[in-house]
Scaffold this motif. Structure first.
Motif, PDB file in Angstrom:
ATOM      1  N   PHE A   1       0.867  -5.176   0.199  1.00 32.31           N
ATOM      2  CA  PHE A   1       0.126  -5.171   1.468  1.00 32.31           C
ATOM      3  C   PHE A   1      -0.484  -6.541   1.747  1.00 32.31           C
ATOM      4  CE2 PHE A   1      -3.982  -4.607  -0.803  1.00 32.31           C
ATOM      5  CZ  PHE A   1      -3.506  -4.143  -2.015  1.00 32.31           C
TER       6      PHE A   1
ATOM      7  N   VAL B   1      -3.827  -5.747  -5.318  1.00 34.57           N
ATOM      8  CA  VAL B   1      -4.070  -4.837  -6.442  1.00 34.57           C
ATOM      9  C   VAL B   1      -4.526  -3.484  -5.895  1.00 34.57           C
ATOM     10  CG1 VAL B   1      -5.175  -4.584  -8.698  1.00 34.57           C
ATOM     11  CG2 VAL B   1      -4.828  -6.861  -7.732  1.00 34.57           C
ATOM     12  N   SER B   2      -3.896  -2.427  -6.386  1.00 33.41           N
ATOM     13  CA  SER B   2      -4.256  -1.083  -5.921  1.00 33.41           C
ATOM     14  C   SER B   2      -4.191  -0.097  -7.081  1.00 33.41           C
ATOM     15  CB  SER B   2      -3.325  -0.651  -4.796  1.00 33.41           C
ATOM     16  OG  SER B   2      -2.001  -0.557  -5.259  1.00 33.41           O
ATOM     17  N   GLY B   3      -4.531   1.133  -6.799  1.00 32.49           N
ATOM     18  CA  GLY B   3      -4.538   2.166  -7.844  1.00 32.49           C
ATOM     19  C   GLY B   3      -5.903   2.280  -8.481  1.00 32.49           C
TER      20      GLY B   3
ATOM     21  N   SER C   1       0.083   4.413  -4.457  1.00 32.05           N
ATOM     22  CA  SER C   1      -1.319   3.977  -4.474  1.00 32.05           C
ATOM     23  C   SER C   1      -2.224   5.029  -3.840  1.00 32.05           C
ATOM     24  CB  SER C   1      -1.469   2.643  -3.743  1.00 32.05           C
ATOM     25  OG  SER C   1      -0.619   1.695  -4.328  1.00 32.05           O
TER      26      SER C   1
ATOM     27  N   PRO D   1     -10.071  -2.762  -5.421  1.00 28.92           N
ATOM     28  CA  PRO D   1      -8.705  -3.079  -4.991  1.00 28.92           C
ATOM     29  C   PRO D   1      -8.737  -4.058  -3.816  1.00 28.92           C
ATOM     30  CG  PRO D   1      -9.335  -0.867  -4.248  1.00 28.92           C
ATOM     31  CD  PRO D   1     -10.465  -1.379  -5.092  1.00 28.92           C
ATOM     32  N   GLY D   2      -7.640  -4.740  -3.581  1.00 28.82           N
ATOM     33  CA  GLY D   2      -7.593  -5.676  -2.444  1.00 28.82           C
ATOM     34  C   GLY D   2      -6.557  -6.755  -2.644  1.00 28.82           C
TER      35      GLY D   2
ATOM     36  N   SER E   1      -1.002  -0.172   3.066  1.00 30.09           N
ATOM     37  CA  SER E   1      -2.454  -0.279   3.094  1.00 30.09           C
ATOM     38  C   SER E   1      -3.002   0.161   1.734  1.00 30.09           C
ATOM     39  CB  SER E   1      -2.990   0.598   4.224  1.00 30.09           C
ATOM     40  OG  SER E   1      -4.316   0.280   4.481  1.00 30.09           O
ATOM     41  N   CYS E   2      -2.309  -0.262   0.684  1.00 32.80           N
ATOM     42  CA  CYS E   2      -2.554   0.262  -0.671  1.00 32.80           C
ATOM     43  C   CYS E   2      -3.948  -0.085  -1.199  1.00 32.80           C
ATOM     44  CB  CYS E   2      -1.491  -0.265  -1.612  1.00 32.80           C
ATOM     45  SG  CYS E   2       0.167  -0.182  -0.902  1.00 32.80           S
ATOM     46  N   GLY E   3      -4.499  -1.203  -0.745  1.00 29.41           N
ATOM     47  CA  GLY E   3      -5.818  -1.613  -1.226  1.00 29.41           C
ATOM     48  C   GLY E   3      -6.950  -0.783  -0.646  1.00 29.41           C
ATOM     49  N   THR E   4      -6.659  -0.015   0.390  1.00 29.56           N
ATOM     50  CA  THR E   4      -7.683   0.825   1.011  1.00 29.56           C
ATOM     51  C   THR E   4      -7.238   2.289   0.966  1.00 29.56           C
ATOM     52  OG1 THR E   4      -6.672   0.174   3.093  1.00 29.56           O
ATOM     53  CG2 THR E   4      -8.748  -0.883   2.547  1.00 29.56           C
TER      54      THR E   4
ATOM     55  N   ARG F   1       0.387  -8.323   5.578  1.00 28.74           N
ATOM     56  CA  ARG F   1      -0.485  -7.743   6.601  1.00 28.74           C
ATOM     57  C   ARG F   1      -1.766  -8.564   6.736  1.00 28.74           C
ATOM     58  NH1 ARG F   1      -3.718  -2.034   6.435  1.00 28.74           N
ATOM     59  NH2 ARG F   1      -5.210  -3.385   5.420  1.00 28.74           N
TER      60      ARG F   1
END
Lengths: 154, 443
Positions: B97, B250-252, A84, B257-258, A124-127, B100
């Motif tokens: 993530f 969701v990322s990338g 990511s 994303p979040g 911390s993939c969303g950020t 967390r």
């Protein structure tokens, strides 16, 4: 080697675990937080404190990536380069940080202030992209923000 | 369309919910009080009937897992071994993530879920195994546990009952493999995080040889809601065979994303385009990894009609895993991304099993050669062959997790590999596993 406060914490923790050996990870954390890294002497101390072979302690220290077997810079910048973060430009951040500080990854700067590491996913993939600076997460990082941060810490 | 669902069970929009007082003002710790009015087996039965499935990746029915724990009888109370619960908060799978967020915003829900599970199974101690990198979240969790101890919600004779149970937050130190249940137990015992051969399974031989159950953070957070509102209510949310809400990280390449909470079964296309605001620059989607790095990839054109639940994703040859959706736009170099994934699994292999230890490094090397246009056509099949020989031949699932992305990317994007080969100046394959060649050459 453990500070008085940490020794008290060690005593308190013992009642929650049926064996002393189970405290290997918590005690190593206490030492790393005190000393900044885990030396051979520290491993021997843990071995004697927990009454386990020093080889077992060494096996644990070398297995887990977060136990420092050498001294790191005052600011350890661990840049996540997994998927990511990679998709959002983490490789550029590593390159830029190394160039700015004139070091390779895992090498301390001459003044001992910085170490840069490429690390696996930090969750911390969303950020993304992000890095861990000592115990703190620095998220949604850009080259510009990295420059500002490095200048503040120099 | 599932987007009109507004109630968030795990991550409700309430300020300062991490504080015990706020959690209680919003109905917190009522489920455990209710559980104490029920027989322990009735609590397990409620969870079993709800059809809650584990949110850590394997989707195993939670209530059924709890029934595997041996039951206490009055006769053997003095001699029986203690029973343990491990809460898996290791969360190291790339793209994942969600736990967390729970620990940060709703830690008491997790504690209450643990207490319900502990009561149902007669648990003496719970170890919440949190990854070492989550220092801030370790502190938050530790603080929440201390708050609960101070009110006697954890410890001796909790809530004024005869039931006593402890919760310990145990910090890992940087090893993806410790998210695997048996490696996690070895790590709690103070050892290297080596996975154990199964059987025996943890319910028979877990922590210190005692019966142990291992549940994911999000899984346990569903339990108080099930106890409070009943299994029938829960089983009607989302997809019938995979009910409840689910956290989707969701990322990338998406605009927003979040972590999002929706009932299971939300359309993947809705999640990407409606919830996450689509792809930057309005580009097309090239590939999606639906449930963390170990799950099979799907092509962008395949996402229509796919729902985020175990059954629907199975129809396109993948799985929901941890709900960590990674989106890649049309400009993504899939070989570069796959190479990065291969590096991850090579780095994280514990080294016990030869196929995984050697094979993950071999796959990484071949993929590096594709990246630098030094591979040949035969290397595509060689790569597949290595992956096929890792899969199913290791103690734990890390080997499979390393093989599946490789297999699926070759299947779905073989053309990319072939195009890269055409740029190669080489004629035939010269890649051999370096360790094995060296081993033969050494006396």
């Amino acid at each position: 080697m453990l500070s008085q406060e940490n020794l008290q914490q060690f005593e308190r923790l013992q009642k929650f675990y049926p064996t002393k050996k189970a405290l290997t990870l918590p005690v190593l954390w206490m030492i790393q937080e005190q000393e900044g890294w885990i030396s051979v002497e520290a491993m021997m101390y843990v071995s004697s404190l927990l009454e386990i072979p020093v080889g077992d302690v060494y096996g644990v220290v070398t297995f887990y990536t977060m136990y420092n077997q050498q001294q790191r810079g005052k600011y350890h910048l661990q840049i996540c380069t997994n998927i990511s973060c990679q998709l959002r430009g983490a490789d550029k951040l590593v390159e830029h940080a190394c160039k700015t500080l004139n070091v390779q990854t895992e090498e301390n700067t001459k003044d001992g202030r910085f170490t840069i590491s490429k690390v696996e996913c930090l969750g911390s993939c969303g950020t993304a992209p992000m890095m861990q600076m000592n115990n703190d997460f620095v998220e949604n990082l850009s080259v510009e923000q990295l420059d500002i941060l490095l200048n503040e810490l120099k | 369309m599932q987007l009109d669902f507004t109630e968030k069970l795990i991550l409700p929009n309430i300020s300062n919910l991490h504080q015990l007082s706020v959690y209680e003002e919003n109905g917190g710790y009522q489920a455990i009080r209710k559980a104490f009015t029920m027989q322990p087996d009735a609590v397990t039965n409620e969870v079993k009937q709800s059809n809650l499935r584990g949110r850590g990746g394997a989707c195993f029915p939670t209530g059924l897992k709890w029934t595997f724990m041996p039951k206490s009888t009055t006769a053997d109370k003095q001699t029986e071994k203690p029973k343990y619960l491990c809460c898996n908060a290791d969360e190291s799978e790339p793209g994942t993530f969600k736990d967390r967020q729970i620990i940060e915003f709703n830690p008491h829900l997790l504690i209450e879920g643990i207490l319900c599970a502990a009561y149902a199974m007669g648990i003496k101690s719970t170890y919440i195994y949190i990854r070492g990198e989550y220092y801030k979240w370790y502190k938050i969790l530790q603080n929440a546990v201390e708050e609960a101890y101070a009110k006697n919600y954890i410890g001796e004779k909790i809530f004024g009952t005869e039931f006593s149970t402890d919760i310990v937050v145990h910090r890992g130190a940087g090893a993806y493999i410790c998210g695997e249940e048996s490696a996690l137990m070895n790590s709690v015992e103070g050892k290297r995080g080596y996975p154990r051969v199964k059987p025996p399974f943890p319910a028979a031989f877990g922590l210190w040889g005692c019966p142990t159950t291992i549940n994911n953070v999000e899984t346990l957070c569903n339990v108080p809601h099930i106890i409070n509102r009943g299994w029938e209510w829960f089983s009607k949310i989302g997809s019938p065979k995979h009910p409840g809400t689910i956290l989707l990280g969701v990322s990338g390449h998406v605009n927003k994303p979040g972590v999002y909470e929706f009932p299971t079964g939300i359309l993947l296309s809705d999640l990407i385009y409606e919830v996450c605001g689509g792809i930057p620059g309005n580009k097309k989607i090239k590939a999606v990894i639906p449930g963390g790095s170990s799950t099979m990839w799907i092509r962008g054109e395949e996402i229509d009609g796919v729902r985020m639940d175990a059954e629907s994703l199975k129809t396109v040859g993948t799985s929901i895993g941890t709900g960590g959706v990674i989106v890649m736009d049309e400009d993504t170099d899939v070989i570069k991304v796959l190479s990065r994934i291969a590096h991850f699994y090579h780095h994280e292999s514990c080294g016990q099993c030869t196929p995984c230890r050697e094979g993950t490094g071999w796959m990484e090397k071949i993929l590096h050669n594709f990246e630098s246009s030094e591979a040949t056509l035969e290397d595509i099949d060689l790569l597949l062959d290595v992956a096929n020989n890792i899969e199913g031949n290791t103690i734990c699932a890390l080997g499979d997790a390393a093989a599946w992305p490789v297999q699926s990317v070759i299947k779905k994007f073989r053309g990319e590999f072939e195009r890269r080969v055409r740029k190669s100046p080489k004629v035939s394959s010269s890649i051999k596993p370096p360790h094995l060649v060296f081993a033969h050459a050494t006396p």
